[in-house]
Write a protein that holds these residues in place. Structure first.
Motif, short mmCIF file in Angstrom:
data_model
loop_
_atom_site.label_atom_id
_atom_site.label_comp_id
_atom_site.label_asym_id
_atom_site.label_seq_id
_atom_site.Cartn_x
_atom_site.Cartn_y
_atom_site.Cartn_z
N VAL A 112 -1.75 10.56 -2.61
CA VAL A 112 -2.96 9.93 -2.05
C VAL A 112 -3.51 8.98 -3.10
CG1 VAL A 112 -3.50 11.92 -0.58
CG2 VAL A 112 -4.50 11.77 -2.87
N GLU A 157 -4.12 -6.05 -1.53
CA GLU A 157 -3.49 -5.76 -0.24
C GLU A 157 -2.00 -5.46 -0.40
OE1 GLU A 157 -6.81 -8.82 0.53
OE2 GLU A 157 -5.19 -8.52 -0.92
N ARG A 160 -1.74 -1.91 -1.58
CA ARG A 160 -1.99 -0.97 -0.48
C ARG A 160 -0.79 -0.88 0.45
NH1 ARG A 160 -6.39 -2.87 3.74
NH2 ARG A 160 -4.72 -4.37 4.05
N GLU A 161 -0.19 -2.01 0.76
CA GLU A 161 0.97 -2.00 1.66
C GLU A 161 2.12 -1.21 1.07
OE1 GLU A 161 3.99 -5.14 3.94
OE2 GLU A 161 2.31 -5.87 2.76
N ASP A 164 1.24 2.56 1.12
CA ASP A 164 1.31 3.07 2.48
C ASP A 164 2.75 3.20 2.96
OD1 ASP A 164 -1.44 3.09 2.46
OD2 ASP A 164 -1.68 1.36 3.78
N THR A 165 3.57 2.22 2.62
CA THR A 165 4.98 2.24 3.02
C THR A 165 5.70 3.44 2.40
OG1 THR A 165 5.04 -0.16 3.28
CG2 THR A 165 7.15 0.94 2.99
N TRP A 168 2.17 7.28 0.75
CA TRP A 168 0.92 7.70 0.14
C TRP A 168 -0.24 7.42 1.09
CZ3 TRP A 168 0.57 6.36 -5.79
CH2 TRP A 168 1.52 7.14 -6.48
N VAL A 169 -1.24 8.28 1.06
CA VAL A 169 -2.36 8.21 2.01
C VAL A 169 -3.56 7.55 1.33
CG1 VAL A 169 -3.92 9.55 3.46
CG2 VAL A 169 -1.53 10.30 3.17
N GLY A 170 -4.03 6.43 1.89
CA GLY A 170 -5.21 5.75 1.38
C GLY A 170 -6.48 6.49 1.77
N GLY A 176 -7.83 12.04 4.92
CA GLY A 176 -6.39 12.05 5.12
C GLY A 176 -5.83 13.43 4.85
#
Length: 313
Positions: A112, A157, A160-161, A164-165, A168-170, A176
């Motif tokens: 996370v 960004e 984050r992408e 997420d890919t 991992w949970v933002g 989450g």
């Protein structure tokens, strides 16, 4: 011949030499002396197996930091059950590829993350004495709440992408979950960075999720308003970063500043926080990097933390 104000030239030279040696040590040695902090936190339900949590924070990646990248990559050998990234990954607008290279092996594990101000905005050159002045004045934080004025925008960004890919949970002003092997389910509640006033606790208020085996609160900067809210709502464990452990500390005394309204006694490591009759464990990571304009550490080596969560007594 004597220097001005009656100070002998030899004394002035000696003081200058000691200061130069201290700066050389702080920048060339201690800032690269990466350590692993190990702590045990009794927050799990009775009968649960211990969980190993790796917390990384305040990487502040700048191009060419090969030793830091290799050290972060090596942490995958700890085989944590999950990873918590408490923000400030960047200190360079071109640093995203190197951050992802450094964290690549860790992104194979569940994880996370929250972001800090340096993920969103590039650092600015500041007089370090301003941190002491802000402490005296009771002023903390930057001009958050977009649009920010007079700052360089980092490509957060892209970060984050990639996170997420990898799965991992933002947790920026949201909740989450992670489900670990064996069916153990973790619930997380996170805030965006209070240091730049992006935290919105009203969006996540309500306390731990009762159908989860454990609920953990995550925030980048440990401002008291965030700690009070999490603790009052009943979270047993809060994870944060941001402080750099004080970064420039006095031997046998400790930190002078925290860069937020947290007291210096809790600038790093495991402590507790109380609010509304509740008590939570608080772990603040001293982080493993520095702002690119102040690449020094003294009496406060860079670190990551392996937290072993164990059953409550």
């Amino acid at each position: 011949m004597r220097a001005r104000y009656g100070i002998p030239l030899k004394t002035t030279a000696a003081i200058t030499a000691i200061g130069a040696a201290g700066i050389a040590y702080a920048a060339g040695i201690e800032a690269r002396s990466f350590r692993l902090r190990r702590v045990t936190v009794p927050v799990l339900p009775r009968g649960a197996r211990p969980l190993r949590v790796l917390q990384v924070s305040d990487i502040h990646m700048v191009g060419g930091q090969h030793k830091k990248r290799a050290w972060l990559q090596s942490l995958a050998g700890l085989r944590p059950d999950f990873v918590v990234n408490t923000g400030d990954n960047l200190s360079d607008t071109e640093g995203v590829p190197e951050v992802l290279d450094a964290l690549g092996p860790l992104m194979e594990f569940p994880g996370v993350y929250v972001f800090g101000s340096n993920d969103y905005y590039g650092p600015r050159l500041r007089n370090p004495a301003r941190y002491l002045l802000e402490k005296v004045q009771g002023k903390h934080g930057l001009n958050g709440n977009p649009p920010a004025v007079g700052v360089v925008h980092n490509p957060w960004e892209e970060l984050r992408e990639a996170f997420d890919t990898a799965g991992w949970v933002g947790l920026s002003n949201t909740r989450g979950r992670l489900k670990l092997e064996g069916g153990f389910e973790l619930a997380f509640t996170g805030l965006d960075d209070p240091h730049i006033k992006r935290d919105r606790y009203e969006k996540v208020a309500g306390g731990p999720e009762k159908d989860a085996d454990l609920s953990i609160a995550v925030v980048h900067a440990p401002y008291l308003r965030a700690l009070d809210a999490f603790t009052a709502d009943g979270y047993p464990l809060i994870l944060a970063g941001h402080t750099h452990g004080g970064q420039l500390c006095v031997p046998f005394y400790g930190a002078l500043v925290t860069n937020c309204d947290l007291d210096t006694d809790r600038v790093k490591g495991l402590s507790t926080h109380e609010s509304a009759g509740n008590r939570a464990y608080l772990h603040v990571s001293a982080g493993c990097g520095t702002n690119r304009y102040t690449p020094v550490r003294f009496a406060c080596p860079p670190e990551a933390t392996l937290l072993t969560l164990t059953p409550r007594a």
